[in-house]
Design a protein around this motif. Structure first.
Motif, PDB file in Angstrom:
ATOM      1  N   UNK A  20      42.567  30.105  49.267  1.00 28.84           N
ATOM      2  CA  UNK A  20      41.474  29.736  48.354  1.00 28.84           C
ATOM      3  C   UNK A  20      40.418  30.826  48.341  1.00 28.84           C
ATOM      4  N   UNK A  21      40.123  31.380  49.519  1.00 26.76           N
ATOM      5  CA  UNK A  21      39.138  32.464  49.581  1.00 26.76           C
ATOM      6  C   UNK A  21      39.632  33.690  48.835  1.00 26.76           C
ATOM      7  N   UNK A  22      40.930  34.007  49.009  1.00 30.45           N
ATOM      8  CA  UNK A  22      41.501  35.159  48.316  1.00 30.45           C
ATOM      9  C   UNK A  22      41.384  34.985  46.807  1.00 30.45           C
ATOM     10  N   UNK A  23      41.745  33.792  46.307  1.00 30.64           N
ATOM     11  CA  UNK A  23      41.705  33.601  44.862  1.00 30.64           C
ATOM     12  C   UNK A  23      40.265  33.542  44.351  1.00 30.64           C
ATOM     13  N   UNK A  24      39.344  33.032  45.189  1.00 36.03           N
ATOM     14  CA  UNK A  24      37.939  33.031  44.771  1.00 36.03           C
ATOM     15  C   UNK A  24      37.428  34.460  44.630  1.00 36.03           C
ATOM     16  N   UNK A  25      37.772  35.315  45.614  1.00 33.92           N
ATOM     17  CA  UNK A  25      37.344  36.710  45.538  1.00 33.92           C
ATOM     18  C   UNK A  25      37.977  37.392  44.329  1.00 33.92           C
ATOM     19  N   UNK A  26      39.263  37.096  44.088  1.00 35.10           N
ATOM     20  CA  UNK A  26      39.913  37.683  42.914  1.00 35.10           C
ATOM     21  C   UNK A  26      39.211  37.250  41.633  1.00 35.10           C
ATOM     22  N   UNK A  27      38.837  35.963  41.558  1.00 35.46           N
ATOM     23  CA  UNK A  27      38.288  35.481  40.291  1.00 35.46           C
ATOM     24  C   UNK A  27      36.861  35.942  40.067  1.00 35.46           C
ATOM     25  N   UNK A  28      36.188  36.508  41.067  1.00 35.62           N
ATOM     26  CA  UNK A  28      34.881  37.107  40.768  1.00 35.62           C
ATOM     27  C   UNK A  28      34.956  38.621  40.664  1.00 35.62           C
ATOM     28  N   UNK A  29      36.065  39.246  41.067  1.00 34.12           N
ATOM     29  CA  UNK A  29      36.086  40.707  41.063  1.00 34.12           C
ATOM     30  C   UNK A  29      37.063  41.306  40.062  1.00 34.12           C
ATOM     31  N   UNK A  30      38.048  40.561  39.576  1.00 30.43           N
ATOM     32  CA  UNK A  30      39.022  41.164  38.666  1.00 30.43           C
ATOM     33  C   UNK A  30      38.350  41.600  37.376  1.00 30.43           C
ATOM     34  N   UNK A  31      38.869  42.672  36.790  1.00 33.06           N
ATOM     35  CA  UNK A  31      38.259  43.177  35.565  1.00 33.06           C
ATOM     36  C   UNK A  31      38.583  42.295  34.372  1.00 33.06           C
ATOM     37  N   UNK A  32      39.828  41.838  34.322  1.00 32.50           N
ATOM     38  CA  UNK A  32      40.289  41.069  33.177  1.00 32.50           C
ATOM     39  C   UNK A  32      39.853  39.618  33.336  1.00 32.50           C
ATOM     40  N   UNK A  33      39.051  39.121  32.392  1.00 30.53           N
ATOM     41  CA  UNK A  33      38.502  37.774  32.548  1.00 30.53           C
ATOM     42  C   UNK A  33      39.600  36.717  32.466  1.00 30.53           C
ATOM     43  N   UNK A  34      40.647  37.020  31.714  1.00 30.26           N
ATOM     44  CA  UNK A  34      41.759  36.076  31.631  1.00 30.26           C
ATOM     45  C   UNK A  34      42.401  35.876  33.000  1.00 30.26           C
ATOM     46  N   UNK A  35      42.608  36.965  33.726  1.00 29.55           N
ATOM     47  CA  UNK A  35      43.140  36.846  35.085  1.00 29.55           C
ATOM     48  C   UNK A  35      42.170  36.092  35.986  1.00 29.55           C
ATOM     49  N   UNK A  36      40.870  36.276  35.756  1.00 29.28           N
ATOM     50  CA  UNK A  36      39.873  35.549  36.541  1.00 29.28           C
ATOM     51  C   UNK A  36      40.037  34.045  36.346  1.00 29.28           C
ATOM     52  N   UNK A  37      40.242  33.629  35.089  1.00 27.13           N
ATOM     53  CA  UNK A  37      40.400  32.197  34.832  1.00 27.13           C
ATOM     54  C   UNK A  37      41.655  31.658  35.515  1.00 27.13           C
ATOM     55  N   UNK A  38      42.734  32.446  35.503  1.00 21.70           N
ATOM     56  CA  UNK A  38      43.962  31.989  36.167  1.00 21.70           C
ATOM     57  C   UNK A  38      43.755  31.900  37.681  1.00 21.70           C
ATOM     58  N   UNK A  39      43.035  32.875  38.263  1.00 29.92           N
ATOM     59  CA  UNK A  39      42.748  32.821  39.694  1.00 29.92           C
ATOM     60  C   UNK A  39      41.868  31.620  40.025  1.00 29.92           C
ATOM     61  N   UNK A  40      40.956  31.273  39.078  1.00 28.87           N
ATOM     62  CA  UNK A  40      40.116  30.087  39.288  1.00 28.87           C
ATOM     63  C   UNK A  40      40.977  28.826  39.341  1.00 28.87           C
ATOM     64  N   UNK A  41      41.969  28.742  38.450  1.00 29.52           N
ATOM     65  CA  UNK A  41      42.872  27.579  38.470  1.00 29.52           C
ATOM     66  C   UNK A  41      43.604  27.492  39.796  1.00 29.52           C
ATOM     67  N   UNK A  42      44.116  28.634  40.282  1.00 29.97           N
ATOM     68  CA  UNK A  42      44.817  28.635  41.562  1.00 29.97           C
ATOM     69  C   UNK A  42      43.891  28.205  42.685  1.00 29.97           C
ATOM     70  N   UNK A  43      42.619  28.686  42.635  1.00 28.25           N
ATOM     71  CA  UNK A  43      41.684  28.317  43.693  1.00 28.25           C
ATOM     72  C   UNK A  43      41.419  26.824  43.693  1.00 28.25           C
ATOM     73  N   UNK A  44      41.316  26.224  42.498  1.00 26.62           N
ATOM     74  CA  UNK A  44      41.032  24.790  42.480  1.00 26.62           C
ATOM     75  C   UNK A  44      42.230  23.969  42.944  1.00 26.62           C
ATOM     76  N   UNK A  45      43.449  24.445  42.670  1.00 31.22           N
ATOM     77  CA  UNK A  45      44.625  23.734  43.172  1.00 31.22           C
ATOM     78  C   UNK A  45      44.636  23.779  44.706  1.00 31.22           C
ATOM     79  N   UNK A  46      44.323  24.959  45.273  1.00 38.85           N
ATOM     80  CA  UNK A  46      44.293  25.074  46.732  1.00 38.85           C
ATOM     81  C   UNK A  46      43.177  24.223  47.330  1.00 38.85           C
ATOM     82  N   UNK A  47      42.029  24.168  46.629  1.00 36.39           N
ATOM     83  CA  UNK A  47      40.911  23.358  47.119  1.00 36.39           C
ATOM     84  C   UNK A  47      41.271  21.877  47.095  1.00 36.39           C
ATOM     85  N   UNK A  48      42.078  21.466  46.113  1.00 35.74           N
ATOM     86  CA  UNK A  48      42.515  20.069  46.109  1.00 35.74           C
ATOM     87  C   UNK A  48      43.449  19.800  47.283  1.00 35.74           C
ATOM     88  N   UNK A  49      44.182  20.830  47.739  1.00 33.21           N
ATOM     89  CA  UNK A  49      44.948  20.667  48.970  1.00 33.21           C
ATOM     90  C   UNK A  49      44.055  20.411  50.166  1.00 33.21           C
TER      91      UNK A  49
END
Lengths: 171, 102
Positions: A20-49
């Motif tokens: 979750x931390x990795x995907x959170x860092x990715x979603x605030x640092x990636x250049x492509x905003x579309x990839x950021x949104x996908x990383x945000x989705x992954x982070x929320x799935x992990x947070x639900x775990x």
């Protein structure tokens, strides 16, 4: 905890937290905003775990439904409606990169300083068995006013989003 | 059993990461994404407290439901605002949104 006792819960928590931390860092640092949104989705799935580890099964399901199913999809719509996705030449960060990093590190250090010094209750009480039933009862009895206000807020947000998103025709 | 402090540390770290994004991103949609990370970290803290401190009422989980409600409304209105601003200024960068100044 009973249903997932066969899992090695600390190990699962560490893996979920690290990912979750990795995907959170990715979603605030990636250049492509579309990839950021996908990383945000992954982070929320992990947070639900993590929520499942906390015996909050209702909230885990609701988190995936609302965030991954609605909010991230809405963001992806906004991204594809606004700009061409890969704009490599445009700077993605503002001038506050170093001061912002320092402020965040200071906030984190302060929070960790407090967190590690407070004597938290060590033992864990027995888990609630039927969280859905109790959450529903609480929503409609103790927190009824807040529930009604939240429904009015959602209606206002709906009307406001439709009004703002509408194309304004100029005369 | 995982102690309460571990959940709180994870929440604090996620909050700091989200705050870094809010402070440094230029893209307004990126700022909204970072805000969602911060709200998720707060939710994690609320659920952890409702699991470890007061399990008989589940007040923390009910609060987390309200936080999610507000986050969903905020995302809808925020993205509609960004779309409206994009129509006027042809930009999604927060430092170009100076149309309210005169």
């Amino acid at each position: 905890m009973s249903d997932i006792e066969f899992l090695n819960a600390p190990l699962v928590f560490k893996m979920l937290a690290a990912l979750a931390l990795l995907f959170a860092v990715l979603s605030v640092t990636l250049r492509n905003v579309f990839h950021c949104a996908l990383a945000l989705a992954a982070m929320f799935i992990l947070l639900s775990g993590v929520f499942v580890l906390l015996d909050a099964d209702f909230l885990a399901v609701v988190q995936v439904l609302i965030y991954v199913g609605a909010v991230v999809i809405l963001m992806i719509f906004a991204i594809v409606l606004t700009e061409k996705i890969t704009s490599e030449t445009v700077r993605q960060t503002n001038q506050l990169l170093v001061p912002g990093f320092l402020v965040c590190v200071a906030t984190l250090a302060g929070a960790l300083y407090v967190l590690t010094r407070v004597p938290w209750p060590s033992g864990s009480p027995a888990a609630q068995k039927e969280t859905i039933k109790l959450v529903g009862t609480q929503l409609l009895s103790t927190h009824l006013e807040a529930f009604e206000v939240a429904s009015v807020l959602l209606l206002a947000a709906l009307v406001g989003a439709v009004f703002l998103g509408k194309e304004i025709t100029r005369r | 059993m995982i102690p309460l402090a571990h959940y709180l540390i994870l929440g604090a770290v996620l909050f700091a990461v989200g705050m870094f994004g809010v402070l440094t991103r230029r893209n307004a949609i990126g700022i909204l994404i970072s805000i969602e990370i911060m709200l998720g970290a707060v939710n994690l803290n609320l659920v952890a407290f409702s699991r470890f401190v007061e399990t008989s009422t589940l007040n923390g989980q009910v609060f987390a439901v309200f936080v999610m409600t507000v986050a969903a409304g905020e995302a809808a209105v925020g993205l509609a605002l960004i779309l409206a601003l994009y129509r006027n200024t042809r930009a999604v960068f927060a430092d170009r949104f100076n149309v309210l100044k005169w």
